[in-house]
Design an enzyme around this catalytic site. Structure first.
Site, PDB file in Angstrom:
ATOM      1  N   ARG A   1      44.117  47.894  26.411  1.00 17.35           N
ATOM      2  CA  ARG A   1      42.755  47.919  26.636  1.00 17.35           C
ATOM      3  C   ARG A   1      42.410  48.916  27.630  1.00 17.35           C
ATOM      4  O   ARG A   1      42.899  48.835  28.698  1.00 17.35           O
ATOM      5  CB  ARG A   1      42.270  46.592  27.050  1.00 17.35           C
ATOM      6  CG  ARG A   1      40.902  46.245  27.021  1.00 17.35           C
ATOM      7  CD  ARG A   1      40.421  46.445  28.530  1.00 17.35           C
ATOM      8  NE  ARG A   1      39.026  46.267  28.639  1.00 17.35           N
ATOM      9  CZ  ARG A   1      38.177  46.260  29.951  1.00 17.35           C
ATOM     10  NH1 ARG A   1      38.945  46.865  31.115  1.00 17.35           N
ATOM     11  NH2 ARG A   1      37.136  45.920  30.239  1.00 17.35           N
TER      12      ARG A   1
ATOM     13  N   THR B   1      30.277  48.152  37.928  1.00 15.43           N
ATOM     14  CA  THR B   1      31.479  47.496  37.968  1.00 15.43           C
ATOM     15  C   THR B   1      31.186  45.968  37.159  1.00 15.43           C
ATOM     16  O   THR B   1      30.203  45.628  36.806  1.00 15.43           O
ATOM     17  CB  THR B   1      31.733  46.947  39.463  1.00 15.43           C
ATOM     18  OG1 THR B   1      32.672  45.927  39.377  1.00 15.43           O
ATOM     19  CG2 THR B   1      30.568  46.304  39.971  1.00 15.43           C
ATOM     20  N   GLY B   2      32.272  45.087  36.802  1.00 14.86           N
ATOM     21  CA  GLY B   2      32.139  44.156  35.961  1.00 14.86           C
ATOM     22  C   GLY B   2      32.509  44.163  34.733  1.00 14.86           C
ATOM     23  O   GLY B   2      33.631  45.109  34.487  1.00 14.86           O
TER      24      GLY B   2
ATOM     25  N   SER C   1      43.103  44.419  42.441  1.00 10.19           N
ATOM     26  CA  SER C   1      42.460  45.051  41.097  1.00 10.19           C
ATOM     27  C   SER C   1      42.070  46.568  40.922  1.00 10.19           C
ATOM     28  O   SER C   1      41.569  47.026  40.004  1.00 10.19           O
ATOM     29  CB  SER C   1      40.959  44.447  41.185  1.00 10.19           C
ATOM     30  OG  SER C   1      40.405  44.630  42.417  1.00 10.19           O
TER      31      SER C   1
ATOM     32  N   THR D   1      36.726  46.604  40.757  1.00  9.72           N
ATOM     33  CA  THR D   1      36.961  48.177  40.454  1.00  9.72           C
ATOM     34  C   THR D   1      36.256  48.700  41.940  1.00  9.72           C
ATOM     35  O   THR D   1      35.129  48.019  42.340  1.00  9.72           O
ATOM     36  CB  THR D   1      35.860  48.429  39.264  1.00  9.72           C
ATOM     37  OG1 THR D   1      36.677  48.036  38.317  1.00  9.72           O
ATOM     38  CG2 THR D   1      35.717  49.918  39.256  1.00  9.72           C
TER      39      THR D   1
ATOM     40  N   THR E   1      40.021  51.677  38.939  1.00  9.05           N
ATOM     41  CA  THR E   1      40.343  50.152  38.524  1.00  9.05           C
ATOM     42  C   THR E   1      41.898  49.910  37.916  1.00  9.05           C
ATOM     43  O   THR E   1      42.183  50.591  37.277  1.00  9.05           O
ATOM     44  CB  THR E   1      39.411  49.764  37.752  1.00  9.05           C
ATOM     45  OG1 THR E   1      39.380  47.997  37.771  1.00  9.05           O
ATOM     46  CG2 THR E   1      39.367  50.159  36.421  1.00  9.05           C
TER      47      THR E   1
HETATM   48  C1  SD4 Z   1      36.583  47.008  33.518  1.00  9.19           C
HETATM   49  N1  SD4 Z   1      34.992  47.545  34.981  1.00  9.19           N
HETATM   50  O1  SD4 Z   1      37.849  47.430  33.118  1.00  9.19           O
HETATM   51  C2  SD4 Z   1      36.180  47.324  35.076  1.00  9.19           C
HETATM   52  C3  SD4 Z   1      36.565  46.320  35.806  1.00  9.19           C
HETATM   53  C4  SD4 Z   1      35.803  45.488  36.766  1.00  9.19           C
HETATM   54  O2  SD4 Z   1      34.976  43.408  37.331  1.00  9.19           O
HETATM   55  O3  SD4 Z   1      35.054  46.164  37.352  1.00  9.19           O
HETATM   56  N2  SD4 Z   1      36.036  44.386  36.618  1.00  9.19           N
HETATM   57  O4  SD4 Z   1      36.048  46.291  32.775  1.00  9.19           O
END
Ligand code: SD4
Length: 321
Positions: free
Chosen positions: A210, A233-234, A80, A182, A200
């Site tokens: 995106r 994160t997320g 990731s 991330t 990330t």
């Molecule tokens: C995103 N925040 O690209 C990042 C990815 C991530 O859990 O942290 N995913 O939206």
């Protein structure tokens, strides 16, 4: 016989001396600041170790955060971030990263392809250009001109998973994927300065083009050396809509502890947005070395290193189970 004036002077000198350690000198009068490094998910452990090597010898937080997240970017088994990251729905690995230092200087790259360490490109954008963010082809060209090597980031393992995904092309973000996200990393150095880095490959199988929160200063990362630092994160869309990391730092400026600030930023998401199937986690670190961690859903964990001890912790969350 002592004069009265001489007696008073000697007594005062003695009294003052008795308050002070014998080996007092200019150096040990300075307060020693214990370094702290905190980062998202289990891949934070090796990242923290790399950062600590720099912090421990009195290095700068900005160098520590860059060195820390580079370890994760270059690990093909982290699916990731950087090399080995899962691609977008068309099979392209596109990377987002940003970095911010104690002087409020910041650099970022987004939608960058074929460069293994986007955080170091972001660092160069910060250090060598008048800009904050470079995107896509322009970021790639800047990286190549700065001496970075073109690298195919789509490993066989990620290609295989992507091919399998194309059989259904069913797009649904997964709330938590342990070991699989991330990296946002915050550090406090011995000088008392704060810095942060966030990098990330973004959401797996996202639309081509995106860009998430991770390269956006204020969303995926924010540092204010007077107050504190935060990273997210997320699901980036939720973080961007609430300018999450800036919000966490701003709340700390207004007196919130790092924990209270992370909780309030999650509540902002919960109150305004549809969070039901989507995860967001925040980390915060203030000038005193205090930390905060909070997520929308259970499952978010983080690595914290202080006093040379590096350990994983589970964050508490708004949704309990
Ligand atoms: C995103 N925040 O690209 C990042 C990815 C991530 O859990 O942290 N995913 O939206």
């Amino acid at each position: 016989m002592k004069t009265r004036r001489k007696f008073i002077k000697e007594s005062l000198t003695l009294a003052a001396a008795s308050q002070l350690p014998l080996n007092l000198n200019a150096t040990n009068m300075e307060k020693t600041i214990e370094p702290v490094v905190i980062s998202t998910w289990r891949h934070g452990l090796p990242a923290n170790e790399a950062s600590w090597k720099i912090l421990d010898i009195g290095g700068k937080a900005i160098d520590a955060v860059e060195a820390g997240v580079r370890v994760v970017e270059s690990d093909p088994n982290t699916r990731s971030v950087g090399l080995g990251g899962l691609p977008d729905r068309d099979g392209n690995v596109t990377l987002d990263a940003c970095i911010m230092d104690e002087t409020s200087n910041a650099g970022a790259v987004c939608f960058l392809q074929n460069i293994e360490n986007p955080i170091s490109v972001a660092r160069l954008v910060m250090d060598k250009t008048p800009h904050v963010m470079l995107a896509g082809e322009g970021a790639f060209r800047f990286a190549i001109e700065s001496g970075f090597k073109k690298t195919n980031l789509l490993t066989e393992a990620s290609k295989k998973d992507w091919k399998k995904w194309t059989e259904t092309s069913d797009y649904k973000p997964v709330i938590n994927i342990e070991n699989h996200d991330t990296i946002g990393l915050l550090a406090l150095d011995k000088n008392g300065d704060l810095s942060g880095a966030c990098t990330t490959s973004g959401l797996a199988y996202k639309m081509h083009g995106r860009v998430g929160d991770s390269p956006i200063i204020g969303a995926g990362l924010f540092v204010d050396n007077e107050t504190g630092a935060a990273t997210a994160t997320g699901m980036g869309e939720l973080v961007m809509k609430t300018i999450g990391s800036f919000l966490v730092v701003e709340l700390m400026r207004q007196g919130a502890t790092p924990q209270e600030a992370c909780e309030e930023a999650v509540m902002r998401i919960v109150k305004k947005l549809d969070y039901k199937d989507l995860q967001v986690g925040y980390l915060a670190l203030n000038k005193k070395g205090e930390i905060g961690a909070y997520a929308v859903h259970p499952g978010f964990n983080y690595a914290l290193m202080k006093q040379a001890e590096n350990k994983m912790y589970d964050a508490i969350s708004y949704v309990k189970s």
